[in-house]
Design a protein around this motif. Structure first.
Motif, PDB file in Angstrom:
ATOM      1  N   TYR A  33      -2.761  18.348  83.059  1.00  0.00           N
ATOM      2  CA  TYR A  33      -1.509  18.246  82.310  1.00  0.00           C
ATOM      3  C   TYR A  33      -0.386  17.742  83.215  1.00  0.00           C
ATOM      4  O   TYR A  33      -0.375  18.036  84.409  1.00  0.00           O
ATOM      5  N   LEU A  90       5.676  18.431  87.318  1.00  0.00           N
ATOM      6  CA  LEU A  90       4.624  19.378  87.678  1.00  0.00           C
ATOM      7  C   LEU A  90       3.315  18.979  87.017  1.00  0.00           C
ATOM      8  O   LEU A  90       3.267  18.674  85.829  1.00  0.00           O
ATOM      9  N   PRO A  97      -9.825  24.010  78.196  1.00  0.00           N
ATOM     10  CA  PRO A  97      -8.601  24.199  77.421  1.00  0.00           C
ATOM     11  C   PRO A  97      -8.832  24.985  76.157  1.00  0.00           C
ATOM     12  O   PRO A  97      -9.801  24.765  75.451  1.00  0.00           O
ATOM     13  N   TYR A 101      -8.792  33.257  78.238  1.00  0.00           N
ATOM     14  CA  TYR A 101      -7.855  33.467  79.322  1.00  0.00           C
ATOM     15  C   TYR A 101      -7.342  32.165  79.906  1.00  0.00           C
ATOM     16  O   TYR A 101      -6.178  31.834  79.745  1.00  0.00           O
ATOM     17  N   ASN A 102      -8.173  31.432  80.570  1.00  0.00           N
ATOM     18  CA  ASN A 102      -7.907  30.092  81.083  1.00  0.00           C
ATOM     19  C   ASN A 102      -6.461  29.721  81.360  1.00  0.00           C
ATOM     20  O   ASN A 102      -5.878  28.891  80.679  1.00  0.00           O
ATOM     21  N   GLU A 103      -5.905  30.370  82.386  1.00  0.00           N
ATOM     22  CA  GLU A 103      -4.545  30.018  82.779  1.00  0.00           C
ATOM     23  C   GLU A 103      -4.512  28.596  83.315  1.00  0.00           C
ATOM     24  O   GLU A 103      -5.524  28.058  83.762  1.00  0.00           O
ATOM     25  N   GLN A 104      -3.326  28.030  83.290  1.00  0.00           N
ATOM     26  CA  GLN A 104      -3.121  26.736  83.926  1.00  0.00           C
ATOM     27  C   GLN A 104      -2.661  26.967  85.357  1.00  0.00           C
ATOM     28  O   GLN A 104      -1.743  27.751  85.606  1.00  0.00           O
ATOM     29  N   PHE A 105      -3.291  26.262  86.285  1.00  0.00           N
ATOM     30  CA  PHE A 105      -2.897  26.298  87.683  1.00  0.00           C
ATOM     31  C   PHE A 105      -1.996  25.099  87.949  1.00  0.00           C
ATOM     32  O   PHE A 105      -2.303  23.987  87.518  1.00  0.00           O
ATOM     33  N   PHE A 106      -0.911  25.327  88.673  1.00  0.00           N
ATOM     34  CA  PHE A 106       0.072  24.281  88.880  1.00  0.00           C
ATOM     35  C   PHE A 106       0.070  23.781  90.322  1.00  0.00           C
ATOM     36  O   PHE A 106      -0.200  24.537  91.257  1.00  0.00           O
ATOM     37  N   GLY A 107       0.410  22.503  90.466  1.00  0.00           N
ATOM     38  CA  GLY A 107       0.648  21.923  91.776  1.00  0.00           C
ATOM     39  C   GLY A 107       2.058  22.251  92.242  1.00  0.00           C
ATOM     40  O   GLY A 107       2.839  22.854  91.506  1.00  0.00           O
ATOM     41  N   PRO A 108       2.410  21.814  93.454  1.00  0.00           N
ATOM     42  CA  PRO A 108       3.726  22.146  94.021  1.00  0.00           C
ATOM     43  C   PRO A 108       4.870  21.306  93.466  1.00  0.00           C
ATOM     44  O   PRO A 108       6.030  21.631  93.691  1.00  0.00           O
TER      45      PRO A 108
ATOM     46  N   PHE B  35       1.525  33.735  78.057  1.00  0.00           N
ATOM     47  CA  PHE B  35       1.504  33.736  79.515  1.00  0.00           C
ATOM     48  C   PHE B  35       2.920  33.974  80.047  1.00  0.00           C
ATOM     49  O   PHE B  35       3.905  33.584  79.423  1.00  0.00           O
ATOM     50  N   TYR B  37       4.922  33.131  83.728  1.00  0.00           N
ATOM     51  CA  TYR B  37       4.876  32.481  85.028  1.00  0.00           C
ATOM     52  C   TYR B  37       6.169  32.783  85.776  1.00  0.00           C
ATOM     53  O   TYR B  37       7.240  32.927  85.186  1.00  0.00           O
TER      54      TYR B  37
END
Lengths: 115, 118
Positions: A33, A90, A97, A101-108, B35, B37
Protein backbone atom coordinates in the motif's frame (compact mmCIF):
# COMPACT_ATOMS: atom_id res chain seq x y z
CA UNK A 1 15.94 -8.55 9.79
CA UNK A 2 12.60 -8.51 7.98
CA UNK A 3 10.97 -5.23 7.29
CA UNK A 4 10.07 -2.48 4.85
CA UNK A 5 12.56 -0.01 3.49
CA UNK A 6 11.75 3.26 1.78
CA UNK A 7 14.14 5.50 -0.04
CA UNK A 8 15.07 8.23 -0.07
CA UNK A 9 14.19 9.55 3.37
CA UNK A 10 14.02 13.11 2.08
CA UNK A 11 13.35 14.13 -1.51
CA UNK A 12 13.24 17.53 -3.13
CA UNK A 13 11.59 18.05 -6.48
CA UNK A 14 11.28 20.97 -8.81
CA UNK A 15 7.85 21.74 -10.17
CA UNK A 16 7.13 19.85 -13.36
CA UNK A 17 9.39 16.91 -12.56
CA UNK A 18 8.37 13.32 -12.03
CA UNK A 19 9.95 11.53 -9.07
CA UNK A 20 9.86 7.89 -7.99
CA UNK A 21 9.72 6.76 -4.37
CA UNK A 22 11.08 3.32 -3.61
CA UNK A 23 9.43 0.72 -1.35
CA UNK A 24 10.89 -2.73 -0.75
CA UNK A 25 9.76 -5.43 1.67
CA UNK A 26 11.35 -8.77 2.61
CA UNK A 27 8.40 -10.00 4.67
CA UNK A 28 7.02 -12.12 1.81
CA UNK A 29 3.78 -10.17 2.04
CA UNK A 30 1.26 -10.33 -0.78
CA UNK A 31 -0.32 -6.90 -0.34
CA UNK A 32 1.37 -3.50 -0.47
CA UNK A 33 0.00 0.00 0.00
CA UNK A 34 0.95 3.64 -0.48
CA UNK A 35 -0.40 6.35 1.80
CA UNK A 36 -0.02 10.10 1.84
CA UNK A 37 0.04 12.10 5.07
CA UNK A 38 -0.27 15.89 5.23
CA UNK A 39 0.81 17.81 8.37
CA UNK A 40 -1.48 17.13 11.33
CA UNK A 41 -3.67 14.82 9.27
CA UNK A 42 -4.42 11.14 8.99
CA UNK A 43 -3.23 8.83 6.23
CA UNK A 44 -4.99 8.68 2.88
CA UNK A 45 -4.65 5.73 0.53
CA UNK A 46 -3.09 6.41 -2.88
CA UNK A 47 -2.73 2.95 -4.43
CA UNK A 48 -2.67 -0.63 -3.25
CA UNK A 49 -1.72 -3.98 -4.69
CA UNK A 50 -2.97 -7.36 -3.54
CA UNK A 51 -0.76 -9.42 -5.84
CA UNK A 52 2.05 -9.06 -8.36
CA UNK A 53 1.07 -7.36 -11.62
CA UNK A 54 -2.16 -6.07 -10.14
CA UNK A 55 -2.96 -2.80 -8.38
CA UNK A 56 -5.98 -0.67 -7.57
CA UNK A 57 -6.56 3.06 -7.14
CA UNK A 58 -7.14 4.30 -3.64
CA UNK A 59 -8.91 7.45 -2.54
CA UNK A 60 -6.42 9.99 -3.97
CA UNK A 61 -4.75 8.33 -6.98
CA UNK A 62 -4.81 11.32 -9.34
CA UNK A 63 -1.31 12.43 -10.26
CA UNK A 64 0.32 9.22 -9.05
CA UNK A 65 1.29 5.95 -10.72
CA UNK A 66 2.61 2.61 -9.44
CA UNK A 67 3.90 -0.73 -10.68
CA UNK A 68 4.13 -4.16 -9.07
CA UNK A 69 6.47 -6.25 -11.18
CA UNK A 70 7.98 -8.07 -8.20
CA UNK A 71 6.38 -9.24 -4.98
CA UNK A 72 8.87 -7.35 -2.83
CA UNK A 73 8.77 -4.02 -4.66
CA UNK A 74 6.05 -1.37 -5.08
CA UNK A 75 7.47 1.93 -6.38
CA UNK A 76 5.37 5.08 -6.46
CA UNK A 77 5.84 7.78 -9.11
CA UNK A 78 4.66 11.27 -8.29
CA UNK A 79 3.98 12.89 -11.64
CA UNK A 80 3.88 16.54 -12.63
CA UNK A 81 0.09 16.19 -12.76
CA UNK A 82 -0.04 16.00 -8.96
CA UNK A 83 -0.90 19.59 -8.01
CA UNK A 84 0.27 19.58 -4.41
CA UNK A 85 2.76 16.76 -3.90
CA UNK A 86 4.55 18.09 -0.81
CA UNK A 87 3.73 15.51 1.88
CA UNK A 88 4.98 12.54 3.87
CA UNK A 89 4.60 9.25 1.98
CA UNK A 90 4.29 5.93 3.77
CA UNK A 91 4.47 2.47 2.25
CA UNK A 92 2.93 -0.54 4.00
CA UNK A 93 2.48 -4.25 3.46
CA UNK A 94 0.33 -7.03 4.88
CA UNK A 95 0.38 -10.80 4.53
CA UNK A 96 -3.08 -11.56 3.22
CA UNK A 97 -5.34 -8.56 2.81
CA UNK A 98 -8.67 -8.62 4.53
CA UNK A 99 -8.16 -11.79 6.51
CA UNK A 100 -8.45 -11.60 10.26
CA UNK A 101 -5.69 -10.00 12.19
CA UNK A 102 -3.21 -9.14 9.43
CA UNK A 103 -1.91 -5.78 10.53
CA UNK A 104 -0.20 -3.55 8.04
CA UNK A 105 3.51 -3.04 8.61
CA UNK A 106 4.81 0.38 7.67
CA UNK A 107 8.09 1.65 6.29
CA UNK A 108 9.89 4.69 7.74
CA UNK A 109 8.44 7.06 5.13
CA UNK A 110 9.71 9.53 2.53
CA UNK A 111 9.27 13.25 3.00
CA UNK A 112 8.77 14.92 -0.39
CA UNK A 113 9.14 18.66 -0.80
CA UNK A 114 8.42 20.53 -4.01
CA UNK A 115 10.61 23.59 -4.46
CA UNK B 1 -18.46 4.38 2.81
CA UNK B 2 -16.42 3.76 5.90
CA UNK B 3 -15.56 6.58 8.25
CA UNK B 4 -13.40 6.93 11.35
CA UNK B 5 -13.78 9.87 13.73
CA UNK B 6 -11.30 10.92 16.39
CA UNK B 7 -12.76 13.95 18.15
CA UNK B 8 -9.79 14.80 20.38
CA UNK B 9 -7.13 16.76 18.49
CA UNK B 10 -4.91 16.76 21.58
CA UNK B 11 -4.81 15.10 24.98
CA UNK B 12 -2.63 15.65 28.03
CA UNK B 13 -1.91 13.13 30.78
CA UNK B 14 0.31 12.99 33.81
CA UNK B 15 3.01 10.33 33.85
CA UNK B 16 1.79 7.06 35.43
CA UNK B 17 -1.86 8.00 34.95
CA UNK B 18 -4.25 6.26 32.55
CA UNK B 19 -5.66 7.97 29.46
CA UNK B 20 -8.46 7.14 27.02
CA UNK B 21 -8.30 8.13 23.36
CA UNK B 22 -11.67 8.15 21.62
CA UNK B 23 -12.55 6.58 18.29
CA UNK B 24 -15.93 6.13 16.67
CA UNK B 25 -16.54 4.45 13.35
CA UNK B 26 -19.26 4.03 10.80
CA UNK B 27 -19.71 1.02 8.53
CA UNK B 28 -22.51 -1.09 7.15
CA UNK B 29 -20.34 -4.20 6.94
CA UNK B 30 -20.88 -6.81 9.66
CA UNK B 31 -17.26 -7.93 9.39
CA UNK B 32 -14.49 -5.42 10.00
CA UNK B 33 -11.29 -4.89 11.92
CA UNK B 34 -10.19 -1.97 14.06
CA UNK B 35 -6.56 -0.99 14.59
CA UNK B 36 -4.66 1.54 16.65
CA UNK B 37 -1.29 2.85 15.52
CA UNK B 38 1.22 5.13 17.25
CA UNK B 39 3.23 7.65 15.25
CA UNK B 40 6.18 9.25 17.09
CA UNK B 41 7.74 12.44 15.80
CA UNK B 42 10.12 10.36 13.66
CA UNK B 43 7.16 9.44 11.46
CA UNK B 44 7.07 5.66 11.51
CA UNK B 45 3.75 3.96 12.22
CA UNK B 46 3.83 1.46 15.06
CA UNK B 47 1.02 -1.09 15.38
CA UNK B 48 -0.44 -1.22 18.90
CA UNK B 49 -3.61 -3.30 19.05
CA UNK B 50 -6.32 -4.96 16.95
CA UNK B 51 -10.01 -5.72 17.54
CA UNK B 52 -12.11 -7.85 15.21
CA UNK B 53 -15.81 -7.12 14.92
CA UNK B 54 -16.70 -10.65 16.02
CA UNK B 55 -14.27 -10.80 18.92
CA UNK B 56 -16.17 -11.44 22.13
CA UNK B 57 -13.61 -9.89 24.44
CA UNK B 58 -11.90 -6.52 24.42
CA UNK B 59 -8.36 -6.71 23.06
CA UNK B 60 -5.44 -6.13 25.39
CA UNK B 61 -1.73 -5.80 24.65
CA UNK B 62 0.47 -4.94 27.59
CA UNK B 63 -0.42 -1.42 28.76
CA UNK B 64 -2.84 -0.99 25.85
CA UNK B 65 -6.45 -2.09 25.92
CA UNK B 66 -9.32 -1.43 23.58
CA UNK B 67 -12.73 -0.53 24.98
CA UNK B 68 -14.90 -1.96 22.19
CA UNK B 69 -18.57 -1.01 22.32
CA UNK B 70 -20.06 -2.45 19.15
CA UNK B 71 -23.57 -1.07 19.56
CA UNK B 72 -22.19 2.42 20.00
CA UNK B 73 -19.62 1.87 17.23
CA UNK B 74 -16.78 3.00 19.41
CA UNK B 75 -13.29 1.57 19.87
CA UNK B 76 -11.48 3.67 22.44
CA UNK B 77 -7.82 3.06 23.25
CA UNK B 78 -6.88 2.98 26.92
CA UNK B 79 -3.24 3.44 27.87
CA UNK B 80 -2.51 2.56 31.48
CA UNK B 81 0.43 3.86 33.49
CA UNK B 82 1.45 6.46 30.89
CA UNK B 83 5.15 6.91 30.19
CA UNK B 84 7.00 9.89 28.71
CA UNK B 85 7.72 7.75 25.64
CA UNK B 86 3.98 7.48 24.97
CA UNK B 87 3.95 11.07 23.72
CA UNK B 88 3.04 10.73 20.04
CA UNK B 89 0.22 10.93 17.53
CA UNK B 90 -2.28 8.06 17.79
CA UNK B 91 -4.42 6.87 14.89
CA UNK B 92 -7.49 4.70 14.87
CA UNK B 93 -8.09 2.79 11.63
CA UNK B 94 -10.66 0.41 10.20
CA UNK B 95 -10.14 -2.32 7.65
CA UNK B 96 -12.65 -3.16 4.94
CA UNK B 97 -14.50 -6.42 5.17
CA UNK B 98 -12.97 -9.37 3.37
CA UNK B 99 -14.03 -9.83 -0.21
CA UNK B 100 -14.45 -7.47 -3.10
CA UNK B 101 -11.83 -5.42 -4.85
CA UNK B 102 -11.09 -3.05 -2.01
CA UNK B 103 -10.70 -5.43 0.86
CA UNK B 104 -7.68 -5.05 3.06
CA UNK B 105 -7.24 -1.30 2.83
CA UNK B 106 -7.32 0.81 5.96
CA UNK B 107 -9.32 3.97 6.56
CA UNK B 108 -7.66 6.25 9.12
CA UNK B 109 -8.99 8.84 11.52
CA UNK B 110 -7.46 12.30 11.86
CA UNK B 111 -5.39 11.32 14.87
CA UNK B 112 -4.96 12.49 18.46
CA UNK B 113 -1.74 14.03 19.75
CA UNK B 114 -0.97 12.69 23.21
CA UNK B 115 1.41 14.58 25.48
CA UNK B 116 2.61 12.93 28.67
CA UNK B 117 3.78 15.33 31.38
CA UNK B 118 6.37 14.32 34.02
Amino acid sequence: DGGITQSPKYLFRKEGQNVTLSCEQNLNHDAMYWYRQDPGQGLRLIYYSQIVNDFQKGDIAEGYSVSREKKESFPLTVTSAQKNPTAFYLCASSQSPGQGYNEQFFGPGTRLTVL
Amino acid sequence: AQKITQTQPGMFVQEKEAVTLDCTYDTSDPSYGLFWYKQPSSGEMIFLIYQGSYDQQNATEGRYSLNFQKARKSANLVISASQLGDSAMYFCAMRDAAGGTSYGKLTFGQGTILTVHP
